[in-house]
Design a protein around this motif. Structure first.
Motif, mmCIF file in Angstrom:
data_model
loop_
_atom_site.group_PDB
_atom_site.id
_atom_site.type_symbol
_atom_site.label_atom_id
_atom_site.label_comp_id
_atom_site.label_asym_id
_atom_site.label_seq_id
_atom_site.Cartn_x
_atom_site.Cartn_y
_atom_site.Cartn_z
ATOM 1 N N ALA A 192 0.596 12.027 -8.938
ATOM 2 C CA ALA A 192 -0.340 13.530 -7.868
ATOM 3 C C ALA A 192 -1.906 12.609 -8.123
ATOM 4 N N GLY A 193 -2.536 12.246 -7.722
ATOM 5 C CA GLY A 193 -4.490 11.310 -7.947
ATOM 6 C C GLY A 193 -4.055 10.069 -7.265
ATOM 7 N N ALA A 194 -5.039 9.132 -6.859
ATOM 8 C CA ALA A 194 -5.013 8.381 -6.586
ATOM 9 C C ALA A 194 -6.685 7.660 -7.289
ATOM 10 N N GLY A 195 -7.120 7.950 -7.768
ATOM 11 C CA GLY A 195 -7.776 7.277 -8.887
ATOM 12 C C GLY A 195 -7.582 6.336 -9.991
ATOM 13 N N PRO A 196 -8.324 5.539 -10.836
ATOM 14 C CA PRO A 196 -7.557 4.639 -11.775
ATOM 15 C C PRO A 196 -6.082 5.411 -12.635
ATOM 16 N N VAL A 197 -6.533 6.216 -13.464
ATOM 17 C CA VAL A 197 -5.617 6.411 -14.085
ATOM 18 C C VAL A 197 -3.978 6.627 -12.559
ATOM 19 N N GLY A 198 -3.648 7.711 -11.368
ATOM 20 C CA GLY A 198 -3.048 7.948 -10.403
ATOM 21 C C GLY A 198 -2.162 6.089 -10.566
ATOM 22 N N LEU A 199 -3.639 5.006 -10.301
ATOM 23 C CA LEU A 199 -3.222 3.797 -9.372
ATOM 24 C C LEU A 199 -2.519 3.550 -10.433
ATOM 25 N N ALA A 200 -2.710 3.753 -12.011
ATOM 26 C CA ALA A 200 -2.013 2.526 -13.173
ATOM 27 C C ALA A 200 -0.807 3.743 -13.579
ATOM 28 N N ALA A 201 -0.609 4.776 -13.255
ATOM 29 C CA ALA A 201 0.484 5.160 -13.120
ATOM 30 C C ALA A 201 1.608 4.717 -12.232
ATOM 31 N N ALA A 202 1.161 4.938 -11.223
ATOM 32 C CA ALA A 202 1.486 4.758 -9.948
ATOM 33 C C ALA A 202 2.683 2.860 -10.202
ATOM 34 N N ALA A 203 1.343 1.911 -10.274
ATOM 35 C CA ALA A 203 1.909 -0.096 -10.758
ATOM 36 C C ALA A 203 2.807 0.585 -12.255
ATOM 37 N N ALA A 211 12.387 3.385 -8.037
ATOM 38 C CA ALA A 211 12.861 2.980 -5.742
ATOM 39 C C ALA A 211 11.552 3.300 -4.507
ATOM 40 N N CYS A 212 10.806 4.249 -5.553
ATOM 41 C CA CYS A 212 9.929 5.116 -4.711
ATOM 42 C C CYS A 212 8.806 5.851 -5.073
ATOM 43 N N VAL A 213 7.558 5.564 -5.189
ATOM 44 C CA VAL A 213 6.497 5.464 -5.945
ATOM 45 C C VAL A 213 5.661 6.403 -4.352
ATOM 46 N N ILE A 214 5.315 7.627 -4.650
ATOM 47 C CA ILE A 214 4.333 8.235 -3.524
ATOM 48 C C ILE A 214 3.273 8.624 -4.484
ATOM 49 N N VAL A 215 2.517 8.547 -3.870
ATOM 50 C CA VAL A 215 0.720 8.922 -4.087
ATOM 51 C C VAL A 215 0.482 9.902 -2.998
ATOM 52 N N GLY A 216 -0.584 11.059 -3.815
ATOM 53 C CA GLY A 216 -1.153 11.764 -2.870
ATOM 54 C C GLY A 216 -2.622 12.296 -3.266
ATOM 55 N N ARG A 222 -8.514 5.915 -0.372
ATOM 56 C CA ARG A 222 -7.695 5.766 -2.355
ATOM 57 C C ARG A 222 -6.508 5.767 -2.298
ATOM 58 N N LEU A 223 -5.923 6.670 -0.403
ATOM 59 C CA LEU A 223 -4.476 6.303 0.033
ATOM 60 C C LEU A 223 -4.187 4.583 0.215
ATOM 61 N N LYS A 224 -5.314 4.747 0.360
ATOM 62 C CA LYS A 224 -5.251 3.030 1.328
ATOM 63 C C LYS A 224 -4.823 1.774 -0.171
ATOM 64 N N GLN A 225 -5.554 2.071 -0.924
ATOM 65 C CA GLN A 225 -5.615 2.068 -2.531
ATOM 66 C C GLN A 225 -4.191 1.404 -2.976
ATOM 67 N N ALA A 226 -3.815 2.324 -2.989
ATOM 68 C CA ALA A 226 -2.203 2.899 -3.143
ATOM 69 C C ALA A 226 -1.153 2.560 -2.836
ATOM 70 N N LYS A 227 -1.435 2.338 -0.675
ATOM 71 C CA LYS A 227 -0.882 1.594 -0.305
ATOM 72 C C LYS A 227 -0.621 -0.047 -0.386
ATOM 73 N N SER A 228 -2.031 -0.445 -0.903
ATOM 74 C CA SER A 228 -1.535 -2.299 -0.635
ATOM 75 C C SER A 228 -0.328 -3.103 -1.202
ATOM 76 N N PHE A 229 -0.386 -1.454 -3.076
ATOM 77 C CA PHE A 229 0.197 -2.683 -3.823
ATOM 78 C C PHE A 229 2.230 -2.427 -3.898
ATOM 79 N N GLY A 230 2.351 -1.558 -2.038
ATOM 80 C CA GLY A 230 3.884 -0.819 -2.233
ATOM 81 C C GLY A 230 4.091 0.547 -1.938
ATOM 82 N N CYS A 231 2.705 1.150 -2.658
ATOM 83 C CA CYS A 231 3.719 2.721 -2.742
ATOM 84 C C CYS A 231 3.239 3.410 -1.445
#
Length: 395
Positions: A192-203, A211-216, A222-231
């Protein structure tokens, strides 16, 4: 005496770069011979800083901000044995003595000796012991032998500094959120959240083998940034239930585990998006996480929120569907991150090119004088992690 400048909180919505005292090896009137003075190499703007600047805490005006610090040692106290002048070091955002029972069991985020008001200390943060922040040119760090992570090669460290600067807080924090949520090989996880901590959590979830990381999130950039590394991503402005949104990605309406990287300033999703609801992420997690699953909560929740929309929320009292969580036998892990528990391992992952955390969180370097503009852009939802370069070493 040498000069020093830092980023100072000047009241709701305002920060300023001002002359501040040059640090000394002292704690009040006592000498601090177990400390060091750092020439700050990088210091980052954090979402936690933004909560204070927005007026959502009881932070006093005049506070020097900043708890994400990487620096070069320029002076060591008499009792420092293993850190030397010239070392490039990462400073865990938790101030910790290394001597109390909590520190000895690895819970450095709730040290008993660094804050007179409650367990746990941090640099430049409200109610966390009054430690001077590190969004500055120079800063003093106590308990140096215990706390500091020395980078093994200075030249390599400077080459990877925009990744290594994340070790002070958001990389360990995102990683801790995933570890406590139970992320592992083959997991499906909702962040939950694609701010810096959310993106760090996704990485971090990817590093842990998910297997699958979903970011909301509700901000397209911010969603585009999460998608840029495979989320995978879900736009929370859509008028659908959380279960439906998860099912649109996975084909089933639940995930194995979840991480709340938003905290108390959360907003409703769907047609009510933009309307504040501080427990909405926690309630959503209880809805979509499998029975028996876990939720890691690195997102910040406070005991006092003067800017809240309800009297209960002003006292940190949230309306949660806790019965649902109980019925599903779920586990929740809260609190600040014990950064030292993870920072060496994550340093190794960076140095051996197992993760590009700076790229994942979209680092943008700014000067100390540009810090107020960085705060303003971050407040507007910029899909960036602002890294302050006080001495112009990075460019």
């Amino acid at each position: 005496m040498s000069s020093n400048r830092g980023v100072v909180f000047r009241g709701k919505g305002e920060v300023a770069v001002e002359a501040i005292d040059f640090p000394e090896l002292a704690l009040g009137r006592r000498s601090c011979q177990h400390g060091v003075i750092l020439r700050v190499v990088t210091t980052n703007i954090c979402g936690s800083d933004q909560h204070m600047v927005r007026g959502r805490t009881t932070a006093p005006t005049g506070m020097v901000l900043g708890h994400e610090i990487t620096g070069e040692v320029i002076e060591c106290g008499r009792d420092v044995e293993f850190i030397k002048v010239g070392d490039i070091v990462s400073v865990p955002f938790n101030v910790a003595c290394g001597r109390c029972r909590n520190c000895k069991r690895g819970d450095t985020h709730i040290c008993l000796h660094v804050n007179d008001d409650r367990p746990g200390g941090a640099y430049g943060y409200v109610d966390m012991g009054g430690w001077v922040g590190g969004q500055a040119e120079y800063v003093m760090v106590p308990y140096a032998d215990f706390q500091l992570l020395v980078f093994p090669d200075k030249e390599q460290a400077m080459e990877k500094i925009l990744d290594l600067t994340m070790l002070s807080d958001i990389f360990p924090t995102g990683f801790h959120g995933c570890v406590t949520a139970g992320v592992g090989p083959g997991s499906t996880v909702y962040i939950a959240g694609a701010g810096p901590v959310g993106l760090a959590a996704a990485a971090s979830a990817q590093l842990l083998g998910a297997a699958c990381v979903i970011v909301g999130d509700m901000i397209p950039e911010r969603l585009k940034q999460a998608k840029s590394f495979g989320c995978e991503t879900i736009d929370l402005r859509q008028d659908a239930t959380m279960s439906e949104l998860i099912e649109s990605v996975l084909g089933v309406p639940e995930v194995d585990c979840a991480v709340d990287a938003v905290g108390f300033e959360a907003n409703c999703h769907g047609h009510n998006h933009g309307q504040e609801a501080p427990a909405t992420v926690l309630n959503a997690a209880m809805e979509i996480v499998q029975a028996g699953g876990r939720v890691g909560i690195p997102g910040l929740y406070v005991t006092e929120d003067p800017g809240a929309t309800s009297e209960d929320a002003k006292q940190g009292n949230l309306s949660m569907k806790f019965g649902l969580g109980w019925a599903k036998a779920m586990s929740f892990h809260t609190g600040q991150t014990p950064a030292m528990r993870y920072h060496r391992q994550l340093m190794q992952a960076i140095l051996y090119d197992k993760v590009a955390i700076g790229k994942a969180v979209n680092v943008q370097t700014i000067s100390l004088d540009e810090a107020p503009d960085g705060y303003a852009a971050f407040d507007d939802g910029a899909a960036k992690k602002f890294v302050i370069d006080p001495h112009g070493q990075i460019a």
